[in-house]
Design a protein around this motif. Sequence first.
Motif, PDB file in Angstrom:
ATOM      1  N   PRO A  37      18.157  98.522-105.558  1.00 29.16           N
ATOM      2  CA  PRO A  37      18.836  97.390-104.934  1.00 29.16           C
ATOM      3  C   PRO A  37      18.439  97.137-103.489  1.00 29.16           C
ATOM      4  O   PRO A  37      18.986  96.241-102.855  1.00 29.16           O
ATOM      5  CB  PRO A  37      20.310  97.800-105.018  1.00 29.16           C
ATOM      6  N   TYR A  38      17.484  97.878-102.986  1.00 28.84           N
ATOM      7  CA  TYR A  38      17.104  97.764-101.573  1.00 28.84           C
ATOM      8  C   TYR A  38      15.593  97.562-101.468  1.00 28.84           C
ATOM      9  O   TYR A  38      14.828  97.908-102.366  1.00 28.84           O
ATOM     10  CB  TYR A  38      17.528  99.018-100.803  1.00 28.84           C
ATOM     11  N   ASN A  39      15.168  96.988-100.359  1.00 30.07           N
ATOM     12  CA  ASN A  39      13.748  96.775-100.081  1.00 30.07           C
ATOM     13  C   ASN A  39      13.169  97.992 -99.340  1.00 30.07           C
ATOM     14  O   ASN A  39      13.901  98.736 -98.701  1.00 30.07           O
ATOM     15  CB  ASN A  39      13.565  95.507 -99.246  1.00 30.07           C
ATOM     16  N   PRO A  40      11.831  98.174 -99.398  1.00 32.25           N
ATOM     17  CA  PRO A  40      10.897  97.331-100.153  1.00 32.25           C
ATOM     18  C   PRO A  40      10.911  97.655-101.650  1.00 32.25           C
ATOM     19  O   PRO A  40      11.448  98.659-102.069  1.00 32.25           O
ATOM     20  CB  PRO A  40       9.545  97.702 -99.537  1.00 32.25           C
ATOM     21  N   HIS A  41      10.310  96.777-102.437  1.00 34.10           N
ATOM     22  CA  HIS A  41      10.101  96.964-103.867  1.00 34.10           C
ATOM     23  C   HIS A  41      11.411  96.992-104.657  1.00 34.10           C
ATOM     24  O   HIS A  41      11.567  97.783-105.598  1.00 34.10           O
ATOM     25  CB  HIS A  41       9.312  98.242-104.141  1.00 34.10           C
ATOM     26  N   SER A  42      12.364  96.125-104.312  1.00 29.14           N
ATOM     27  CA  SER A  42      13.576  96.032-105.121  1.00 29.14           C
ATOM     28  C   SER A  42      13.215  95.499-106.513  1.00 29.14           C
ATOM     29  O   SER A  42      12.286  94.696-106.673  1.00 29.14           O
ATOM     30  CB  SER A  42      14.599  95.122-104.447  1.00 29.14           C
ATOM     31  N   PHE A  43      13.968  95.938-107.546  1.00 32.45           N
ATOM     32  CA  PHE A  43      13.676  95.505-108.912  1.00 32.45           C
ATOM     33  C   PHE A  43      14.881  95.771-109.794  1.00 32.45           C
ATOM     34  O   PHE A  43      15.800  96.517-109.444  1.00 32.45           O
ATOM     35  CB  PHE A  43      12.450  96.238-109.477  1.00 32.45           C
ATOM     36  N   TRP A  44      14.857  95.164-111.001  1.00 25.88           N
ATOM     37  CA  TRP A  44      15.779  95.480-112.092  1.00 25.88           C
ATOM     38  C   TRP A  44      15.003  95.433-113.394  1.00 25.88           C
ATOM     39  O   TRP A  44      14.204  94.521-113.626  1.00 25.88           O
ATOM     40  CB  TRP A  44      16.928  94.486-112.156  1.00 25.88           C
ATOM     41  N   LEU A  45      15.206  96.438-114.250  1.00 28.64           N
ATOM     42  CA  LEU A  45      14.563  96.502-115.562  1.00 28.64           C
ATOM     43  C   LEU A  45      15.619  96.850-116.593  1.00 28.64           C
ATOM     44  O   LEU A  45      16.311  97.868-116.462  1.00 28.64           O
ATOM     45  CB  LEU A  45      13.457  97.558-115.571  1.00 28.64           C
ATOM     46  N   GLY A  46      15.766  96.006-117.615  1.00 28.48           N
ATOM     47  CA  GLY A  46      16.763  96.239-118.651  1.00 28.48           C
ATOM     48  C   GLY A  46      16.124  96.584-119.989  1.00 28.48           C
ATOM     49  O   GLY A  46      15.092  96.020-120.364  1.00 28.48           O
ATOM     50  N   THR A  47      16.738  97.530-120.697  1.00 32.13           N
ATOM     51  CA  THR A  47      16.308  97.897-122.039  1.00 32.13           C
ATOM     52  C   THR A  47      17.540  97.906-122.934  1.00 32.13           C
ATOM     53  O   THR A  47      18.596  98.418-122.540  1.00 32.13           O
ATOM     54  CB  THR A  47      15.641  99.285-122.044  1.00 32.13           C
ATOM     55  N   HIS A  48      17.415  97.341-124.137  1.00 33.27           N
ATOM     56  CA  HIS A  48      18.549  97.177-125.046  1.00 33.27           C
ATOM     57  C   HIS A  48      18.211  97.820-126.390  1.00 33.27           C
ATOM     58  O   HIS A  48      17.153  97.548-126.966  1.00 33.27           O
ATOM     59  CB  HIS A  48      18.861  95.688-125.240  1.00 33.27           C
ATOM     60  N   TYR A  49      19.121  98.655-126.885  1.00 34.30           N
ATOM     61  CA  TYR A  49      18.875  99.433-128.096  1.00 34.30           C
ATOM     62  C   TYR A  49      19.950  99.174-129.144  1.00 34.30           C
ATOM     63  O   TYR A  49      21.128  99.045-128.826  1.00 34.30           O
ATOM     64  CB  TYR A  49      18.900 100.929-127.786  1.00 34.30           C
ATOM     65  N   THR A  50      19.521  99.178-130.395  1.00 35.15           N
ATOM     66  CA  THR A  50      20.429  99.145-131.535  1.00 35.15           C
ATOM     67  C   THR A  50      19.898 100.122-132.579  1.00 35.15           C
ATOM     68  O   THR A  50      18.686 100.181-132.817  1.00 35.15           O
ATOM     69  CB  THR A  50      20.503  97.738-132.161  1.00 35.15           C
ATOM     70  N   ALA A  51      20.798 100.904-133.179  1.00 33.87           N
ATOM     71  CA  ALA A  51      20.393 101.821-134.243  1.00 33.87           C
ATOM     72  C   ALA A  51      21.457 101.829-135.331  1.00 33.87           C
ATOM     73  O   ALA A  51      22.649 101.702-135.045  1.00 33.87           O
ATOM     74  CB  ALA A  51      20.185 103.230-133.700  1.00 33.87           C
ATOM     75  N   VAL A  52      21.014 101.996-136.567  1.00 34.04           N
ATOM     76  CA  VAL A  52      21.896 102.080-137.722  1.00 34.04           C
ATOM     77  C   VAL A  52      21.619 103.392-138.441  1.00 34.04           C
ATOM     78  O   VAL A  52      20.463 103.673-138.806  1.00 34.04           O
ATOM     79  CB  VAL A  52      21.683 100.890-138.687  1.00 34.04           C
ATOM     80  N   GLY A  53      22.656 104.214-138.630  1.00 34.13           N
ATOM     81  CA  GLY A  53      22.482 105.463-139.357  1.00 34.13           C
ATOM     82  C   GLY A  53      22.419 105.231-140.852  1.00 34.13           C
ATOM     83  O   GLY A  53      23.310 104.588-141.425  1.00 34.13           O
ATOM     84  N   ILE A  54      21.375 105.754-141.496  1.00 39.92           N
ATOM     85  CA  ILE A  54      21.189 105.546-142.927  1.00 39.92           C
ATOM     86  C   ILE A  54      21.272 106.849-143.713  1.00 39.92           C
ATOM     87  O   ILE A  54      20.998 106.877-144.914  1.00 39.92           O
ATOM     88  CB  ILE A  54      19.848 104.839-143.227  1.00 39.92           C
ATOM     89  N   GLY A  55      21.675 107.940-143.046  1.00 40.46           N
ATOM     90  CA  GLY A  55      21.750 109.230-143.720  1.00 40.46           C
ATOM     91  C   GLY A  55      20.413 109.945-143.733  1.00 40.46           C
ATOM     92  O   GLY A  55      19.416 109.461-143.201  1.00 40.46           O
ATOM     93  N   HIS A  56      20.402 111.153-144.316  1.00 39.18           N
ATOM     94  CA  HIS A  56      19.189 111.961-144.418  1.00 39.18           C
ATOM     95  C   HIS A  56      18.587 112.222-143.030  1.00 39.18           C
ATOM     96  O   HIS A  56      17.352 112.225-142.870  1.00 39.18           O
ATOM     97  CB  HIS A  56      18.161 111.301-145.337  1.00 39.18           C
ATOM     98  N   ASN A  57      19.452 112.421-142.019  1.00 38.59           N
ATOM     99  CA  ASN A  57      19.015 112.718-140.641  1.00 38.59           C
ATOM    100  C   ASN A  57      18.128 111.624-140.063  1.00 38.59           C
ATOM    101  O   ASN A  57      17.244 111.895-139.244  1.00 38.59           O
ATOM    102  CB  ASN A  57      18.265 114.057-140.594  1.00 38.59           C
ATOM    103  N   THR A  58      18.385 110.365-140.455  1.00 34.66           N
ATOM    104  CA  THR A  58      17.495 109.257-140.080  1.00 34.66           C
ATOM    105  C   THR A  58      18.309 108.048-139.640  1.00 34.66           C
ATOM    106  O   THR A  58      19.402 107.796-140.159  1.00 34.66           O
ATOM    107  CB  THR A  58      16.589 108.876-141.265  1.00 34.66           C
TER     108      THR A  58
END
Length: 228
Positions: free
Chosen positions: A39-60
């Motif tokens: 949030p401060y200079n120099p080189h201020s930036f924001w990077l967002g990453t969005h995740y979704t996961a669905v459990g299907i069994g069998h450790n996966t």
Amino acid sequence: MLLLSALESCAQQTVFNVPSADVTPEGKLFLQHESQFRPYNPHSFWLGTHYTAVGIGHNTELDATLFNVSTPRSNNITLGLGFKSAMPVAGLKEKFPEREIKVTVGSEVLVSLEGEGVGNWSYAHLSGRLPKLNTRLTAGISTGTKQVFGKDTVDFIAAVEQPVTKKLSLIGDWYSGHENFTGFLIVGFSYKLPEDTALYAGFQIPNSNANGHSGFVIEVSKILPLKH
């Protein structure tokens, strides 16, 4: 970028950047947002990453990830679609169940949303917990293409997760490379909130100036039941 810690009834996508040995339970939906920012200079930036996961069994689990939404603009927004499986090591699971010794593998097809084609991110690692301290250690290999990492790369990956209480853990991870998505040491903590919600916070230190800049990492995750 990413962050999490082991939760009693929750899964986690990553420790910070390194994929976790935990998998979304069968019949559950995992949602997670992560912000890396300076949030401060120099080189201020924001990077967002969005995740979704669905459990299907069998450790996966099946995964969908939106990478590289940022300001300043990355010009490299990418959708990843794939899976993660965390498999207990045969024989050791029965002999040392409290050590949670697992081999975790995963892969995502990377589809650039900005005309950079199709690539892949794949990884594999071994993890287990130390006696008495219950510390989980993880080490392995990650390989990925320019659609997320800016160039084709192969990295060593490592992580540590140290439970302090039932709700609080100290966590950290590291990628060895010099890419614009990874190539950071990130250290911090995770805290379990009510109703299968968790908060993660840390500070990232780049391997070199080529990786980017130091900054903060904040993430919130939630587990929801899938309705039939």
